[in-house]
Design an enzyme around this catalytic site. Sequence first.
Site, mmCIF file in Angstrom:
data_model
loop_
_atom_site.group_PDB
_atom_site.id
_atom_site.type_symbol
_atom_site.label_atom_id
_atom_site.label_comp_id
_atom_site.label_asym_id
_atom_site.label_seq_id
_atom_site.Cartn_x
_atom_site.Cartn_y
_atom_site.Cartn_z
ATOM 1 N N SER A 1 26.574 78.293 -59.005
ATOM 2 C CA SER A 1 26.580 77.277 -57.937
ATOM 3 C C SER A 1 25.290 77.352 -57.126
ATOM 4 O O SER A 1 24.701 76.317 -56.782
ATOM 5 C CB SER A 1 27.732 77.518 -56.956
ATOM 6 O OG SER A 1 28.941 77.678 -57.626
ATOM 7 N N THR A 2 24.871 78.575 -56.825
ATOM 8 C CA THR A 2 23.672 78.785 -56.011
ATOM 9 C C THR A 2 22.423 78.222 -56.686
ATOM 10 O O THR A 2 21.485 77.804 -56.015
ATOM 11 C CB THR A 2 23.495 80.305 -55.756
ATOM 12 O OG1 THR A 2 24.688 80.777 -55.122
ATOM 13 C CG2 THR A 2 22.290 80.605 -54.908
ATOM 14 N N LYS B 1 34.915 86.740 -60.863
ATOM 15 C CA LYS B 1 34.076 86.532 -59.681
ATOM 16 C C LYS B 1 34.958 85.742 -58.727
ATOM 17 O O LYS B 1 35.257 84.572 -58.964
ATOM 18 C CB LYS B 1 32.819 85.744 -60.064
ATOM 19 C CG LYS B 1 32.034 85.176 -58.904
ATOM 20 C CD LYS B 1 30.691 84.673 -59.402
ATOM 21 C CE LYS B 1 30.003 83.632 -58.520
ATOM 22 N NZ LYS B 1 29.986 83.869 -57.101
ATOM 23 N N ASP C 1 29.580 86.339 -49.369
ATOM 24 C CA ASP C 1 28.771 87.449 -48.841
ATOM 25 C C ASP C 1 29.206 87.839 -47.423
ATOM 26 O O ASP C 1 29.118 88.999 -47.031
ATOM 27 C CB ASP C 1 27.288 87.058 -48.803
ATOM 28 C CG ASP C 1 26.820 86.453 -50.108
ATOM 29 O OD1 ASP C 1 27.602 86.457 -51.079
ATOM 30 O OD2 ASP C 1 25.677 85.971 -50.164
ATOM 31 N N GLU C 2 29.673 86.839 -46.658
ATOM 32 C CA GLU C 2 30.031 87.085 -45.254
ATOM 33 C C GLU C 2 31.260 87.987 -45.121
ATOM 34 O O GLU C 2 31.535 88.511 -44.054
ATOM 35 C CB GLU C 2 30.244 85.767 -44.497
ATOM 36 C CG GLU C 2 31.156 84.728 -45.136
ATOM 37 C CD GLU C 2 30.435 83.843 -46.145
ATOM 38 O OE1 GLU C 2 29.634 84.362 -46.943
ATOM 39 O OE2 GLU C 2 30.691 82.623 -46.150
ATOM 40 N N THR D 1 35.442 84.015 -55.576
ATOM 41 C CA THR D 1 34.843 83.358 -54.423
ATOM 42 C C THR D 1 35.954 82.663 -53.652
ATOM 43 O O THR D 1 36.162 81.450 -53.734
ATOM 44 C CB THR D 1 33.726 82.384 -54.850
ATOM 45 O OG1 THR D 1 32.811 83.109 -55.669
ATOM 46 C CG2 THR D 1 32.962 81.847 -53.659
ATOM 47 N N TYR E 1 35.122 82.665 -63.211
ATOM 48 C CA TYR E 1 34.557 82.309 -61.904
ATOM 49 C C TYR E 1 35.619 81.521 -61.143
ATOM 50 O O TYR E 1 35.858 80.347 -61.416
ATOM 51 C CB TYR E 1 33.291 81.483 -62.132
ATOM 52 C CG TYR E 1 32.536 81.060 -60.892
ATOM 53 C CD1 TYR E 1 32.792 81.590 -59.630
ATOM 54 C CD2 TYR E 1 31.508 80.123 -60.999
ATOM 55 C CE1 TYR E 1 32.073 81.197 -58.511
ATOM 56 C CE2 TYR E 1 30.775 79.722 -59.887
ATOM 57 C CZ TYR E 1 31.071 80.263 -58.648
ATOM 58 O OH TYR E 1 30.352 79.860 -57.548
ATOM 59 N N SER F 1 24.690 84.623 -52.986
ATOM 60 C CA SER F 1 23.483 83.809 -52.842
ATOM 61 C C SER F 1 22.520 84.386 -51.809
ATOM 62 O O SER F 1 21.308 84.305 -51.985
ATOM 63 C CB SER F 1 23.861 82.381 -52.449
ATOM 64 O OG SER F 1 24.334 82.335 -51.111
ATOM 65 N N GLY G 1 32.929 87.166 -53.860
ATOM 66 C CA GLY G 1 32.104 85.956 -53.910
ATOM 67 C C GLY G 1 31.462 85.556 -52.603
ATOM 68 O O GLY G 1 30.314 85.132 -52.591
HETATM 69 O O1 MN9 Z 1 27.612 83.084 -55.152
HETATM 70 C C1 MN9 Z 1 27.982 82.093 -53.087
HETATM 71 N N1 MN9 Z 1 28.916 81.031 -53.148
HETATM 72 C C2 MN9 Z 1 28.561 79.750 -53.171
HETATM 73 C C3 MN9 Z 1 28.249 83.058 -54.163
HETATM 74 O O2 MN9 Z 1 27.433 79.382 -53.093
HETATM 75 C C4 MN9 Z 1 29.647 78.774 -53.308
HETATM 76 C C5 MN9 Z 1 28.022 82.841 -51.739
HETATM 77 O O3 MN9 Z 1 26.998 83.787 -51.783
HETATM 78 C C6 MN9 Z 1 27.843 81.915 -50.543
HETATM 79 O O4 MN9 Z 1 26.735 81.097 -50.703
HETATM 80 C C7 MN9 Z 1 27.639 82.699 -49.255
HETATM 81 C C8 MN9 Z 1 27.600 81.816 -48.026
HETATM 82 O O5 MN9 Z 1 28.856 81.224 -47.806
HETATM 83 O O6 MN9 Z 1 28.656 83.639 -49.122
#
Ligand code: MN9
Length: 289
Positions: A45-46, A162, A188-189, A164, A134, A205, A186
């Site tokens: 996605s990133t 994975k 990061d926060e 998310t 995913y 990401s 998935g």
């Molecule tokens: O790869 C990312 N998910 C998406 C995982 O882009 C949907 C995350 O790293 C998010 O970008 C990140 C910010 O919400 O956690």
Amino acid sequence: MLYKGVYTALLTPFDENDNVNTQELVKLVEFNLKKGVDGFYVDGSTAEAFLLSFEERKLILKTVADVAKGRCKLIAHIGCVSTKQAVELAKYAENLGYDAVSSVAPFYYKFSFDEIKNYYFTIVDSVNLPMIIYNIPTYSGVNMSVEQIGGFLKDERFIGVKHTSTDYFALRRFKTAFPDKTLCNGFDETFLAGLSMGADGAIGSTFNFMAEKFIKIQELFDNNDVHAAAKLQEEVDIIIAALCECGVMQGEKAILNHMGINMGTTRAPFLPLSKEAEEKLIKTVMPLL
Ligand code: MN9
């Protein structure tokens, strides 16, 4: 665990003509390798995968393999709406020497679970690479239950998820039922929350520009220093909150542009950041890096 650690979900640099900028992609890979990431998640996605052409997705898979193969683990996200296309990308990744494939569930047409199952099994039957499911329900619109995902994990070719999603109860249930499978956080926060509920590591990401902070969080967690890990997660989350305010990938690209890797902007329909939003982001984030 096969994929313990921190995996950068690579962004896609675009040049001024909106073409994939392979030279800067190589730079981004090297920048992350120097920080000690365990591997890369390519074309996810990133990477704006669903805004890329099929040929662009192949070009990115090849560019990353050429520079990073043998130096870290490489996971190819080959997810498509079409089984045929996903199989073609999976075969392409296999030929390039990728370690694993990963795929989002086929989306948009609200496929039945039998159709989704058939999609995944057709892919793993077509290549000799393990599959990481995913699971990203908020983006894909596909909600698979713990039992449905667990059903895949019973097959040895499905080596992990994975995840998310902020359903950490689900993460714990996967880990308890399948302790030997790889579970990647998935979002990061909430990395530390994921670790505490059974994640072996993460694919993210924001690692593109601050992987070292997540490597440190995991190290602190592994050494039972949860309070220090939480402090660092809190710092990281100030940065992620600023990214969420302006658009995550747009903001990540602006930060990397500022750091000297020319990422260009995100692809339309994403809109470019306004000058004001960019300035505000850089002012908030740079002192924290
Ligand atoms: O790869 C990312 N998910 C998406 C995982 O882009 C949907 C995350 O790293 C998010 O970008 C990140 C910010 O919400 O956690």
